[in-house]
Design a protein around this motif. Sequence first.
Motif, PDB file in Angstrom:
ATOM      1  N   ILE A   1       7.770  -1.086  -4.396  1.00 45.49           N
ATOM      2  CA  ILE A   1       7.625  -1.184  -2.941  1.00 45.49           C
ATOM      3  C   ILE A   1       7.970   0.156  -2.290  1.00 45.49           C
ATOM      4  CG2 ILE A   1       8.546  -2.218  -0.831  1.00 45.49           C
ATOM      5  CD1 ILE A   1       8.923  -4.816  -2.439  1.00 45.49           C
ATOM      6  N   TRP A   2       9.114   0.738  -2.706  1.00 45.86           N
ATOM      7  CA  TRP A   2       9.524   2.009  -2.112  1.00 45.86           C
ATOM      8  C   TRP A   2       8.567   3.134  -2.496  1.00 45.86           C
ATOM      9  CZ3 TRP A   2      12.448   1.758   1.823  1.00 45.86           C
ATOM     10  CH2 TRP A   2      13.445   0.780   1.926  1.00 45.86           C
ATOM     11  N   THR A   3       8.029   3.061  -3.707  1.00 44.31           N
ATOM     12  CA  THR A   3       7.041   4.053  -4.122  1.00 44.31           C
ATOM     13  C   THR A   3       5.775   3.930  -3.280  1.00 44.31           C
ATOM     14  OG1 THR A   3       7.903   4.032  -6.382  1.00 44.31           O
ATOM     15  CG2 THR A   3       5.679   4.891  -6.073  1.00 44.31           C
ATOM     16  N   GLY A   4       5.303   2.703  -3.113  1.00 47.35           N
ATOM     17  CA  GLY A   4       4.107   2.481  -2.312  1.00 47.35           C
ATOM     18  C   GLY A   4       4.295   2.884  -0.866  1.00 47.35           C
ATOM     19  N   LEU A   5       5.480   2.645  -0.323  1.00 46.32           N
ATOM     20  CA  LEU A   5       5.754   3.045   1.054  1.00 46.32           C
ATOM     21  C   LEU A   5       5.649   4.561   1.184  1.00 46.32           C
ATOM     22  CD1 LEU A   5       8.585   1.637   3.290  1.00 46.32           C
ATOM     23  CD2 LEU A   5       8.104   4.072   3.231  1.00 46.32           C
ATOM     24  N   GLY A   6       6.237   5.273   0.220  1.00 42.56           N
ATOM     25  CA  GLY A   6       6.209   6.726   0.279  1.00 42.56           C
ATOM     26  C   GLY A   6       4.828   7.315   0.093  1.00 42.56           C
ATOM     27  N   LEU A   7       4.035   6.701  -0.761  1.00 39.23           N
ATOM     28  CA  LEU A   7       2.693   7.215  -1.034  1.00 39.23           C
ATOM     29  C   LEU A   7       1.647   6.688  -0.059  1.00 39.23           C
ATOM     30  CD1 LEU A   7       2.667   7.039  -4.938  1.00 39.23           C
ATOM     31  CD2 LEU A   7       2.866   9.087  -3.506  1.00 39.23           C
ATOM     32  N   GLY A   8       2.062   5.808   0.834  1.00 39.58           N
ATOM     33  CA  GLY A   8       1.126   5.291   1.828  1.00 39.58           C
ATOM     34  C   GLY A   8       0.108   4.334   1.256  1.00 39.58           C
ATOM     35  N   CYS A   9       0.559   3.437   0.380  1.00 40.28           N
ATOM     36  CA  CYS A   9      -0.388   2.503  -0.234  1.00 40.28           C
ATOM     37  C   CYS A   9      -0.982   1.574   0.820  1.00 40.28           C
ATOM     38  CB  CYS A   9       0.287   1.718  -1.359  1.00 40.28           C
ATOM     39  SG  CYS A   9       1.368   0.374  -0.838  1.00 40.28           S
ATOM     40  N   SER A  10      -2.142   1.056   0.534  1.00 38.08           N
ATOM     41  CA  SER A  10      -2.842   0.189   1.477  1.00 38.08           C
ATOM     42  C   SER A  10      -2.147  -1.157   1.607  1.00 38.08           C
ATOM     43  CB  SER A  10      -4.275  -0.041   0.995  1.00 38.08           C
ATOM     44  OG  SER A  10      -4.273  -0.813  -0.199  1.00 38.08           O
TER      45      SER A  10
END
Length: 357
Positions: free
Chosen positions: A184-193
């Motif tokens: 979740i934190w990785t996706g937040l940082g990378l701007g996941c859809s």
Amino acid sequence: MEITRAVVLGLAIACAVAYYRRLTGGLPSWGASRKARALGLLPESRQNTSWAAAPGPELEQARAAAADGRWEPAARLLAAAREQRDWARRAYYADAFGSHQAAHPGGWLDAWEAAAGPDDPDVAVVRACATVSLAWHLRGGGWAKDTSREQFASFHGTLDRARRETARAARANPDDPTPYLCEIWTGLGLGCSHEDMRRIWKEVTARAPHHFGAHGAALQYWCAKWRGSEALAVSFAREAAATAPPGSLLAALPLIAWYEHHDSGAEAADFRAPHLLALVDAALEDLAAAPPDHPDTARVRHLLAYFLTRQGRHDAALEQFRLVDGYVDALPWRYWSDPAAAYCRWRDRAVRGSGRH
């Protein structure tokens, strides 16, 4: 936040005082500070800014051992939580050991991995958490406009590596939701859809449908300041709170959503609105039903202490402050440049308004 108390004249004084009142809830009250000490509450200098509550002795000892290069106590704690399927505690331990310092080469985490092997589920989940933590550390806490191109490059590159570490941890223990919390934190940082985040969320809830830490992380994603909006954040928080069993602590989510979108511009009367009073009461009931050893109760107590103080419910606020005093790494204090000062300012305001002696 701290305002320099220099002797200035005229408008400078008025502006500084108004700003200080808005951010900290009032001017210093030495009487309240004395009363706080008389009640056994700790001064600002003794507030720990690294924890939301006192870590248990086993965790303290294991962290001290890790600092000395001995990984075995950490391994035992992670393994015990995994065997008991205590996913909240496992996430708490993984976060406690998975600091950004642990990701640096040549340390105790490398030694653990060399001894246990890369497919060990416990070292793998700590490695995943540590890599995510390192990425955010490299980015820094500034606004995007104040973050350099080099910082962003290091941030995104490390998050790409975190994805691989997270996938490895998930393969090593398919029942564990903790790797997906890291994701979740990785996706937040990378701007996941939104679609990708909903895929991650499906993995979390299939394993732990009422995981407080995962819900808190996902709520950040859905907030307007990150990848969502106020409407999406509120909807997520309300649905989670409405479907969770008593004692899950998820009744605090609507309060967090409100804080994230309204606190900075709120007036005193806004905190006493009937719907916000009801949200605080629901969170108090949920907290009362939670297991005494739930690792996330302190986070909810800090939040409630703030809201109760803003609502003028000072005796109830002081009850929460007593239970967390000495540790301030929690919302809302952690958003301030000086968390200990902010915490003590609001705590002393509750002391000042309380009828207890």
